[in-house]
Design an enzyme around this catalytic site. Sequence first.
Site, PDB file in Angstrom:
ATOM      1  N   THR A 193      -6.472   8.322  -0.934  1.00  0.00           N
ATOM      2  CA  THR A 193      -6.238   8.016  -2.348  1.00  0.00           C
ATOM      3  C   THR A 193      -6.886   9.059  -3.256  1.00  0.00           C
ATOM      4  OG1 THR A 193      -6.296   5.683  -1.860  1.00  0.00           O
ATOM      5  CG2 THR A 193      -6.911   6.285  -4.095  1.00  0.00           C
ATOM      6  N   ASP A 224      -6.723  -1.708  -1.793  1.00  0.00           N
ATOM      7  CA  ASP A 224      -7.695  -1.864  -2.886  1.00  0.00           C
ATOM      8  C   ASP A 224      -7.318  -1.072  -4.136  1.00  0.00           C
ATOM      9  OD1 ASP A 224      -8.074   0.508  -1.325  1.00  0.00           O
ATOM     10  OD2 ASP A 224      -9.974   0.838  -2.367  1.00  0.00           O
TER      11      ASP A 224
HETATM   12  N1  ASP Z   1      -7.680   2.848  -0.178  1.00  0.00           N
HETATM   13  C1  ASP Z   1      -6.296   3.142   0.060  1.00  0.00           C
HETATM   14  C2  ASP Z   1      -5.626   1.932   0.628  1.00  0.00           C
HETATM   15  O1  ASP Z   1      -6.232   1.211   1.396  1.00  0.00           O
HETATM   16  C3  ASP Z   1      -6.055   4.300   0.950  1.00  0.00           C
HETATM   17  C4  ASP Z   1      -7.045   5.423   0.956  1.00  0.00           C
HETATM   18  O2  ASP Z   1      -7.851   5.583   0.095  1.00  0.00           O
HETATM   19  O3  ASP Z   1      -7.044   6.242   1.831  1.00  0.00           O
HETATM   20  O4  ASP Z   1      -4.470   1.745   0.352  1.00  0.00           O
END
Ligand code: ASP
Length: 334
Positions: A193, A224
């Site tokens: 993300t 999240d």
């Molecule tokens: N936190 C994000 C999710 O779980 C993905 C990530 O940050 O890599 O969708």
Amino acid sequence: MSDLKRRTFFKLGLAGAALSIFKPSRAGELLEESTMRVQRSEPIVISTWKHGLEANDEAWKVISSGGAALDAVENGVKVTEADITNRSVGIGGRPDSDGHVTLDACIMDHNSKCGAVACLEGIDHPISVARKVMEETPHVMLVGDGAREFALEKGFNKTKTPLKEVKKDWKDWKKEEKDKLKNPIINHENHDTIGMLALDTNGNLSGSCTTSGWGYKLPGRVGDSPIIGAGLFVDNEIGAACATGMGEAVIRIAGSHTVVELMRQGNSPQKACEIAVERIIEKHDDLMGLQVGFLALDKFGNVGAHSVYYGFNYAAHTEDGNNLIDASFDRNWD
Ligand code: ASP
């Protein structure tokens, strides 16, 4: 201060120095006192992972010329959303297990106003749709078809996803590695993300977070990143935080809100990130592959970052330049 600490902890300005010298019993008292002393802040923007460098450059254009942190965090992450080589954010993102690229994003400003979209398909800038939700509806979050209809009504561009090469990867995955869904491998390819936090010259904080989520996730899965308090939280009196990594683990501890509340209790941004990571570790019996990283910025421009496993880094842009910094971590992968 150790090298690692120096790399992961910035102190900017007089107020930042005051914060580190006086150990307040109640952070609120100190914050109030320091706020009175500081009329204008030195701007700073920080964001997760290497793609944060390019995103920061765009955000910096806004805050370095006196613009608002909210515009900075929107413009900044739009760079990553538009990057078709990025497989974890925006239109170049990986699809769910059925082949649909569903995007999640949220944004929050210094007045605690916030907006979010989840499971948004075929729209080019989820972060801007999230901002529209914040500014032009009485709601905080729109999901799925409702979010898409809203975006189209507001004039956002349709995009065809997945991209050709992403679809090919998904087809290969379908054939060969179906059971990876049951036993996820969290790495730089399927999970990154962009979360961005900015402090502008008026001393206002804002944050944004946008992702295509867990590569080959179950259809309908939301992590999240679009959830205010989990992937992102901003409280202009205290600070802001965002998260990256396995969203399920972040949601379980209301991660970003927890980091901000820990800062409210008097912890530095670095310490707050460390305690939140510790809590994730305590709550999970099996940490195999469970990477989570937190990034935090307090009201005075102090930065903290910490992750469960080695490998998390973030980009920080101040008046001294834009740098990629390795976060401290709890454990190695082996
Ligand atoms: N936190 C994000 C999710 O779980 C993905 C990530 O940050 O890599 O969708």
